[in-house]
Design an enzyme around this catalytic site. Structure first.
Site, PDB file in Angstrom:
ATOM      1  N   ARG A  33      11.028   7.058   8.932  1.00 50.13           N
ATOM      2  CA  ARG A  33      12.400   6.868   8.440  1.00 50.13           C
ATOM      3  C   ARG A  33      13.102   8.195   8.177  1.00 50.13           C
ATOM      4  NH1 ARG A  33       9.432   2.460   7.593  1.00 50.13           N
ATOM      5  NH2 ARG A  33      10.369   0.418   7.212  1.00 50.13           N
ATOM      6  N   ASP A 328      -1.148  -4.067   5.714  1.00 46.35           N
ATOM      7  CA  ASP A 328      -2.005  -3.185   6.518  1.00 46.35           C
ATOM      8  C   ASP A 328      -3.387  -2.967   5.890  1.00 46.35           C
ATOM      9  OD1 ASP A 328       0.015  -2.886   8.382  1.00 46.35           O
ATOM     10  OD2 ASP A 328       0.855  -1.122   7.402  1.00 46.35           O
ATOM     11  N   ARG A 402      -6.874   1.251  12.180  1.00 43.74           N
ATOM     12  CA  ARG A 402      -7.369   0.733  10.899  1.00 43.74           C
ATOM     13  C   ARG A 402      -8.706   0.000  11.052  1.00 43.74           C
ATOM     14  NH1 ARG A 402      -3.083   2.341   7.821  1.00 43.74           N
ATOM     15  NH2 ARG A 402      -1.025   1.851   8.650  1.00 43.74           N
TER      16      ARG A 402
HETATM   17  C1  S3P Z   1       5.972  -1.062   8.544  1.00 44.07           C
HETATM   18  C2  S3P Z   1       6.042  -2.420   8.352  1.00 44.07           C
HETATM   19  C3  S3P Z   1       4.900  -3.337   8.536  1.00 44.07           C
HETATM   20  C4  S3P Z   1       3.577  -2.580   8.637  1.00 44.07           C
HETATM   21  C5  S3P Z   1       3.668  -1.358   9.472  1.00 44.07           C
HETATM   22  C6  S3P Z   1       4.718  -0.402   8.923  1.00 44.07           C
HETATM   23  C7  S3P Z   1       7.187  -0.250   8.335  1.00 44.07           C
HETATM   24  O1  S3P Z   1       5.094  -4.070   9.730  1.00 44.07           O
HETATM   25  O2  S3P Z   1       2.561  -3.425   9.124  1.00 44.07           O
HETATM   26  O3  S3P Z   1       2.426  -0.685   9.543  1.00 44.07           O
HETATM   27  O4  S3P Z   1       7.084   0.979   8.199  1.00 44.07           O
HETATM   28  O5  S3P Z   1       8.284  -0.832   8.297  1.00 44.07           O
HETATM   29  P1  S3P Z   1       5.990  -5.423   9.740  1.00 44.07           P
HETATM   30  O6  S3P Z   1       7.334  -5.066   9.310  1.00 44.07           O
HETATM   31  O7  S3P Z   1       5.980  -5.897  11.165  1.00 44.07           O
HETATM   32  O8  S3P Z   1       5.266  -6.370   8.830  1.00 44.07           O
END
Ligand code: S3P
Length: 445
Positions: A33, A328, A402
């Protein structure tokens, strides 16, 4: 293909106590981000503590390809000179996100609000993951997409909207990636873009948008949900971002310390945003000795120093509404559950089927091949903890970082060694995992 071109297997053996202080890398979600919002801002964004893993480096490359200046100025220190909201230039080549669903889906959102066309691609794991969930709302906002994979899968071409439309969108599953894609596209739309989620997912995009100067309001929606309203076409200004340590990466040394007798480790500056710490809450319910000290915050993201000590764990039931805050972490929780006394039931894990691999099936396979009794019942995972794990199994990692790290953690306390077929994908999120674990005392070879 289900592994890297040159797989590197590794074995973890029963280790002496894990001790010492270790810094886990910067948070992956925040790192993606920071690069994307830096690129969509006017002026300079200075990022410290960026995760220099393959997933994030692919996002950095894509920001460059879209016209931002992105430079590494020191260890984990990066500077982004942005192009402003809607200012992306058309990339010359396909954008390759490697293994990263987050990078790919968030950048799709950011591109959807710009009048340019880009091709999105990734590795075999990413090509197999669903993209319709993101393309549906982006098409409602005016983007046009064409995919050569089935059901909107990669590789795909996305033509951003010339005049993006603000929408109100209810996410069909709790997903920060869907929410973030819509909000990033909404930056270019006139008026208010609203996302409603039934279960709150990680809110790093909202917090960081505010930090960069956007007008964004988040309010409660129902028992567990949120409504997020973003006013479009803001001028975002470059900002400083300090990336805290990633709680999803901290999860591995923490669980290792809990299950290896006599362990006592300290991890500084771990992000403790409540939408990310479902694992810590669950481990505490299981009896884990986990302490948080030196609590502080930066740009809305709380962090703390975490001390984890070897603990006697007991089985628990994990409710489905906790899933978004630890989505996760179920793989490594399943490892902790295998070493606990009693049954652990993890409910509502359907989203695990569409991660870097089918993690529901992979978790069960990882445990079974090491002599742990485990069952998948609908969307629930049931692990029978017997206080010890026989081990001796070879775990297939399925291009999933993971799985590799969870299996190696398991081997540090199991009766016989645990082997993984390929550690290459660990570099997507935790490049120094192996040396860091060795420095704490882990037997990995
Ligand atoms: C993330 C959101 C999650 C997560 C991923 C990182 C993010 O996925 O599993 O490792 O940074 O927005 P989902 O939004 O598909 O649940």
């Amino acid at each position: 293909m289900t592994h890297s071109d040159h797989p590197s297997p590794l074995e973890a053996r029963c280790s002496g106590p894990l001790t010492g202080k270790a810094r886990v890398p910067g948070d992956k979600s925040i790192s993606h981000r920071a690069l994307i919002l830096g690129a969509l801002s006017v002026g300079k964004t200075r990022i410290s503590g960026l995760l220099e893993g393959e997933d994030v480096l692919n996002t950095a490359k894509s920001m460059r390809a879209l016209g931002a200046e992105v430079d590494r100025t020191g260890d984990f220190a990066w500077v982004v000179q942005g192009v402003g909201v809607s200012g992306f230039a058309e990339p010359q080549n396909p954008l390759d996100f490697g293994n990263s669903g987050t990078g790919c889906r968030l950048v799709m959102g950011a591109v959807a609000g710009c009048p340019i066309t880009a091709v999105f691609d990734g590795d075999a794991s990413l090509r197999s993951r669903p993209m319709r969930r993101v393309l549906d709302p982006l098409e409602l906002m005016g983007a046009k997409t064409r995919s050569s994979g089935e059901g909107g899968r990669l590789p795909l071409t996305l033509a951003g909207a010339r005049d993006p439309v603000p929408i109100t969108y209810r996410t069909p599953v709790a997903s920060a990636q869907i929410k973030s894609a819509v909000l990033l596209a909404g930056l270019s739309a006139p008026g208010v873009t609203t996302v409603i989620e039934q279960e709150a997912s990680r809110d790093h995009t909202e917090l960081m948008l505010k930090h960069f100067g956007a007008e964004i309001v988040s309010s409660k929606e129902g028992a567990h949900g949120r409504k997020i309203a973003l006013t479009g076409q803001p001028e975002l200004h470059g900002a400083d971002v300090v990336v805290p340590a990633d709680p999803s990466s901290a999860a591995f040394p923490i669980v290792a310390a809990l299950i290896v007798e006599g362990s006592d480790i300290i991890l500084p500056d771990v992000m403790t945003n409540p939408l990310r710490t479902g694992l810590f809450a669950t481990l505490r319910e299981m009896g884990a000795l986990l302490e948080e000290t030196e609590v502080r915050g930066d740009a809305g993201e709380p962090m703390a120093q975490i001390r984890a000590r070897a603990s006697k764990l007991r089985g628990v039931e994990v409710p489905p509404e906790r899933a978004p805050s630890m989505i996760d972490e179920y793989l490594v929780l399943a490892v902790a559950a295998a070493f606990a006394e009693g049954t652990t039931i993890m409910r509502g894990l359907h989203e695990l089927r569409v991660k870097e691999s089918d993690r529901l099936a992979a978790t069960a396979a990882m445990l079974r091949v090491n002599g742990v009794s485990v069952e998948i019942s609908g969307d629930d995972l049931v692990v029978e903890g017997r206080g010890h794990v026989p081990g001796g199994g070879l775990v297939a990692t399925h291009m999933d970082h993971r799985i590799a790290m969870s299996a190696l953690v398991m081997g540090l306390a199991s009766d016989k060694p645990v082997k993984v077929d390929d550690t290459a994908f660990i570099a997507t999120s935790f490049p120094d995992f192996i040396p860091m674990m060795r420095a704490l005392g882990a037997e990995l070879s």
